[in-house]
Design a protein around this motif. Structure first.
Motif, mmCIF file in Angstrom:
data_model
loop_
_atom_site.group_PDB
_atom_site.id
_atom_site.type_symbol
_atom_site.label_atom_id
_atom_site.label_comp_id
_atom_site.label_asym_id
_atom_site.label_seq_id
_atom_site.Cartn_x
_atom_site.Cartn_y
_atom_site.Cartn_z
ATOM 1 N N LYS A 44 5.314 -1.661 -12.710
ATOM 2 C CA LYS A 44 5.004 -1.615 -11.435
ATOM 3 C C LYS A 44 3.895 -2.308 -10.808
ATOM 4 C CE LYS A 44 4.183 1.681 -7.735
ATOM 5 N NZ LYS A 44 3.850 3.251 -7.294
ATOM 6 N N GLU A 45 2.824 -2.522 -11.749
ATOM 7 C CA GLU A 45 1.486 -3.239 -11.287
ATOM 8 C C GLU A 45 1.853 -4.575 -11.195
ATOM 9 O OE1 GLU A 45 -1.988 -0.581 -13.436
ATOM 10 O OE2 GLU A 45 -1.557 -2.472 -13.839
ATOM 11 N N VAL A 46 3.145 -5.402 -11.837
ATOM 12 C CA VAL A 46 3.075 -6.651 -11.942
ATOM 13 C C VAL A 46 4.314 -7.072 -10.906
ATOM 14 C CG1 VAL A 46 2.161 -7.255 -14.147
ATOM 15 C CG2 VAL A 46 4.733 -6.409 -13.963
ATOM 16 N N SER A 47 4.835 -6.163 -10.145
ATOM 17 C CA SER A 47 6.056 -6.447 -9.422
ATOM 18 C C SER A 47 5.598 -7.072 -8.094
ATOM 19 C CB SER A 47 6.734 -5.003 -8.952
ATOM 20 O OG SER A 47 7.899 -5.382 -7.963
ATOM 21 N N VAL A 48 6.116 -8.186 -7.813
ATOM 22 C CA VAL A 48 5.971 -8.628 -6.373
ATOM 23 C C VAL A 48 6.119 -7.967 -5.061
ATOM 24 C CG1 VAL A 48 8.077 -9.823 -5.747
ATOM 25 C CG2 VAL A 48 5.910 -11.162 -5.315
ATOM 26 N N SER A 49 6.799 -6.826 -5.364
ATOM 27 C CA SER A 49 6.831 -5.867 -4.076
ATOM 28 C C SER A 49 5.652 -5.240 -3.833
ATOM 29 C CB SER A 49 8.218 -5.000 -4.548
ATOM 30 O OG SER A 49 7.533 -4.097 -5.636
ATOM 31 N N LEU A 50 4.633 -5.395 -4.932
ATOM 32 C CA LEU A 50 3.385 -4.674 -4.321
ATOM 33 C C LEU A 50 2.668 -5.521 -3.059
ATOM 34 C CD1 LEU A 50 1.979 -3.739 -7.708
ATOM 35 C CD2 LEU A 50 3.077 -2.376 -6.005
ATOM 36 N N LEU A 51 3.024 -6.917 -3.001
ATOM 37 C CA LEU A 51 2.407 -7.707 -2.216
ATOM 38 C C LEU A 51 2.917 -7.591 -0.705
ATOM 39 C CD1 LEU A 51 1.756 -11.060 -4.284
ATOM 40 C CD2 LEU A 51 0.408 -9.013 -4.197
ATOM 41 N N ASN A 52 2.177 -7.624 0.260
ATOM 42 C CA ASN A 52 2.819 -7.675 1.608
ATOM 43 C C ASN A 52 2.567 -9.068 1.940
ATOM 44 O OD1 ASN A 52 3.865 -6.558 3.758
ATOM 45 N ND2 ASN A 52 2.000 -6.479 4.994
ATOM 46 N N ILE A 53 3.505 -9.870 1.739
ATOM 47 C CA ILE A 53 3.722 -11.473 2.039
ATOM 48 C C ILE A 53 4.429 -11.759 3.345
ATOM 49 C CG2 ILE A 53 4.301 -13.781 1.333
ATOM 50 C CD1 ILE A 53 4.495 -12.467 -1.553
ATOM 51 N N GLN A 54 3.694 -12.257 4.438
ATOM 52 C CA GLN A 54 4.031 -12.412 5.863
ATOM 53 C C GLN A 54 4.187 -13.799 6.161
ATOM 54 O OE1 GLN A 54 1.628 -8.896 7.295
ATOM 55 N NE2 GLN A 54 3.411 -8.949 8.896
ATOM 56 N N VAL A 55 4.886 -14.193 7.337
ATOM 57 C CA VAL A 55 4.862 -15.221 7.780
ATOM 58 C C VAL A 55 3.860 -15.253 8.834
ATOM 59 C CG1 VAL A 55 6.055 -17.039 9.221
ATOM 60 C CG2 VAL A 55 7.413 -15.861 7.340
ATOM 61 N N GLY A 56 2.971 -16.273 9.040
ATOM 62 C CA GLY A 56 1.952 -16.255 9.892
ATOM 63 C C GLY A 56 1.792 -17.802 10.823
ATOM 64 N N LEU A 57 1.018 -17.855 11.996
ATOM 65 C CA LEU A 57 0.798 -18.816 12.627
ATOM 66 C C LEU A 57 -0.572 -19.077 12.997
ATOM 67 C CD1 LEU A 57 1.911 -21.512 14.175
ATOM 68 C CD2 LEU A 57 2.162 -19.877 16.319
ATOM 69 N N ILE A 58 -1.266 -20.218 12.416
ATOM 70 C CA ILE A 58 -2.635 -20.282 12.487
ATOM 71 C C ILE A 58 -2.813 -20.736 14.005
ATOM 72 C CG2 ILE A 58 -4.594 -21.862 11.734
ATOM 73 C CD1 ILE A 58 -3.243 -22.040 9.071
ATOM 74 N N GLU A 69 1.870 -2.097 -1.538
ATOM 75 C CA GLU A 69 0.404 -1.190 -1.458
ATOM 76 C C GLU A 69 -0.270 -1.372 -0.160
ATOM 77 O OE1 GLU A 69 -1.480 0.080 -4.752
ATOM 78 O OE2 GLU A 69 0.785 0.448 -4.883
ATOM 79 N N ASP A 70 -0.752 -0.107 0.460
ATOM 80 C CA ASP A 70 -1.435 -0.355 1.680
ATOM 81 C C ASP A 70 -2.490 -1.564 1.423
ATOM 82 O OD1 ASP A 70 0.001 1.686 2.937
ATOM 83 O OD2 ASP A 70 -1.447 3.073 2.167
ATOM 84 N N ILE A 71 -3.345 -1.365 0.326
ATOM 85 C CA ILE A 71 -4.467 -2.269 0.265
ATOM 86 C C ILE A 71 -4.407 -2.255 -1.472
ATOM 87 C CG2 ILE A 71 -6.804 -2.776 0.086
ATOM 88 C CD1 ILE A 71 -5.646 -2.979 2.721
ATOM 89 N N LEU A 72 -4.358 -3.652 -1.852
ATOM 90 C CA LEU A 72 -4.400 -4.045 -3.437
ATOM 91 C C LEU A 72 -5.647 -3.543 -4.030
ATOM 92 C CD1 LEU A 72 -2.890 -7.696 -3.552
ATOM 93 C CD2 LEU A 72 -1.717 -5.297 -3.933
ATOM 94 N N ASN A 73 -5.707 -2.798 -5.333
ATOM 95 C CA ASN A 73 -6.734 -2.456 -5.862
ATOM 96 C C ASN A 73 -7.219 -3.605 -6.749
ATOM 97 O OD1 ASN A 73 -8.775 -1.256 -7.428
ATOM 98 N ND2 ASN A 73 -7.508 0.445 -7.837
ATOM 99 N N PRO A 74 -8.353 -4.184 -6.461
ATOM 100 C CA PRO A 74 -8.885 -5.457 -6.960
ATOM 101 C C PRO A 74 -9.300 -5.024 -8.610
ATOM 102 C CG PRO A 74 -10.170 -5.059 -5.146
ATOM 103 C CD PRO A 74 -9.309 -3.924 -5.247
ATOM 104 N N LYS A 75 -9.633 -3.634 -8.855
ATOM 105 C CA LYS A 75 -9.993 -3.352 -10.416
ATOM 106 C C LYS A 75 -8.682 -3.157 -11.326
ATOM 107 C CE LYS A 75 -13.879 -0.259 -9.261
ATOM 108 N NZ LYS A 75 -14.088 1.134 -9.266
ATOM 109 N N LYS A 76 -7.560 -3.380 -10.605
ATOM 110 C CA LYS A 76 -6.241 -3.346 -11.269
ATOM 111 C C LYS A 76 -5.717 -4.620 -11.661
ATOM 112 C CE LYS A 76 -4.196 0.975 -10.040
ATOM 113 N NZ LYS A 76 -3.255 1.858 -9.394
ATOM 114 N N LYS A 77 -6.343 -5.662 -11.018
ATOM 115 C CA LYS A 77 -5.958 -7.004 -11.176
ATOM 116 C C LYS A 77 -4.402 -7.478 -10.947
ATOM 117 C CE LYS A 77 -9.784 -8.095 -14.444
ATOM 118 N NZ LYS A 77 -10.418 -8.901 -13.558
#
Length: 392
Positions: A228-242, A343-351
């Motif tokens: 579960k930790e290595v699944s890309v579904s953990l990331l919230n990847i969004q389209v943005g405009l600078i 994840e709501d917020i990724l846990n840095p300790k879990k890398k």
């Protein structure tokens, strides 16, 4: 090498055209003249028009998603296997790519035509790792009349052996073995009772031994948690405009951007892009960013996200990933066959982020992928001008 890749790609397109013509029961003499410049999309559209078939828009959109997969399927053998592993996950819950499973769809035919040459060359061990792919390939080759187009893939299936003399003998052996095992257990039980009566300490030892399996139970969940930790579904990847970009006040290598991801407030992100892009080049540029990294300060400036960038091997060329035209600001990037809530917020300790980015790269056409599965938006896949690049 380039000419070899082009030859393989052309061969795939020719097979797709022939397979679709067979699948749609068109006149074999109507075979199209296929060139390297033709896209799979144009081949599919032209053949569908010739058949007179009109697919519902929703079904057509689903076919287009698999055409993107077919277009981006790599040529390199190792990259092919990685892409097949991702495809294997897609098929874990599906008998076919589209439809109810009684008849293969155009999407099934297209993907089958593209990956056949890669699958047939797999070793026995590699095939064992792709059980869903092999099951699907076998189903398609038996449902479609592709004998003269594709070499049949032979699968090793366990033979059924009726319960005869051998079976009865096995039952007798098992019965005798059970009796022997039961006798041994009774003897051990008797000895254990004697020891317990002689020494109360023996009781504690016995109880400790009996309780040991319970301690192992939590460990059984560890592999699932790691997956579960290595699944890309953990990331919230969004389209943005600078909307705005400027130099970091105290770091020459950093830029600060204000990015619109559809929220009421712009998101401030610090990126190490100063050596590769100017603030003017980034302003009004669409990007792809991770929005659930833990916010923190970089050289005293708050950063609330991570702009994903492609980089060549020696990191001399770096550029932000580019969403396609038509992608909506704020929409979440998806990966075919991979579901899950970020994840709501990724846990840095879990890398978690470090483990996932090991599998992010662009293919030989510059399409951004996770384990060979494209970054998809409503407008198509995200891309980069740098092929075979790492993404971070």
């Amino acid at each position: 090498m380039a000419s070899t890749d082009e030859s393989i790609t052309l061969k795939r397109k020719q097979l797709i055209a022939s397979a679709l013509i067979k699948h749609l029961s068109l006149d074999p003499g109507a075979s199209l003249s296929v060139s390297g410049k033709d896209s799979i999309t144009s081949l599919y559209t032209n053949i569908l028009k010739s058949s007179g078939k009109c697919s519902p828009q929703k079904e057509n959109n689903e076919v287009m998603k698999w055409i993107v997969f077919a277009e981006s399927f790599p040529v390199d053998s190792q990259a092919c296997f990685d892409a097949l592993c991702g495809f294997n996950q897609d098929l874990a819950q599906n008998s076919v790519l589209l439809g109810n499973g009684t008849t293969p769809s155009e999407a099934d035919v297209i993907v089958f035509s593209v990956i056949h040459s890669s699958v047939i060359g797999l070793s026995h061990l590699e095939r064992e790792k792709l059980t869903h792919v092999m099951r699907w390939m076998d189903y398609i080759q038996h449902k479609e009349e592709f004998v003269d187009l594709f070499e049949k893939i032979l699968l090793e299936k366990p033979a059924f052996e009726p319960l005869g003399k051998r079976g009865m003998a096995k039952v007798e052996v098992d019965s005798n073995a059970k009796k022997t095992l039961q006798s041994t257990k009774n003897t051990e039980k008797s000895e254990a009772e004697k020891n317990i009566k002689k020494n109360d300490a023996g009781k504690k030892v016995t109880e400790n031994k009996e309780s040991m399996p319970e301690k192992k139970k939590p460990a059984e969940t560890e592999p699932a948690e790691k997956d579960k930790e290595v699944s890309v579904s953990l990331l919230n990847i969004q389209v943005g405009l600078i909307r705005k970009a400027w130099k970091h006040p105290s770091a020459d290598s950093l830029l600060v951007e204000e990015i619109d991801v559809g929220d009421a407030k712009l998101r401030q992100v610090v990126s190490g892009l100063a050596k590769f892009c100017s603030p003017d080049e980034l302003t009004n540029r669409h990007v792809v960013l991770i929005t659930n990294v833990k916010p923190g300060k970089l050289r005293d400036v708050m950063s609330e996200g991570l702009v994903l960038c492609a980089s060549n091997e020696d990191h001399t060329v770096v550029e932000p990933l580019l969403p396609p035209e038509g992608a909506k600001i704020g929409e979440r990037v998806s990966f075919s066959g991979i579901d899950g809530k970020p994840e709501d917020i990724l846990n840095p300790k879990k890398k978690q982020l470090e483990k996932i980015t090991l599998n992010l790269f662009t293919d030989d056409k510059g399409v951004a992928t996770f384990k060979g599965i494209p970054f998809m938006t409503s407008g198509g896949p995200c891309t980069s001008s740098i092929p075979k690049a790492s993404i971070k």
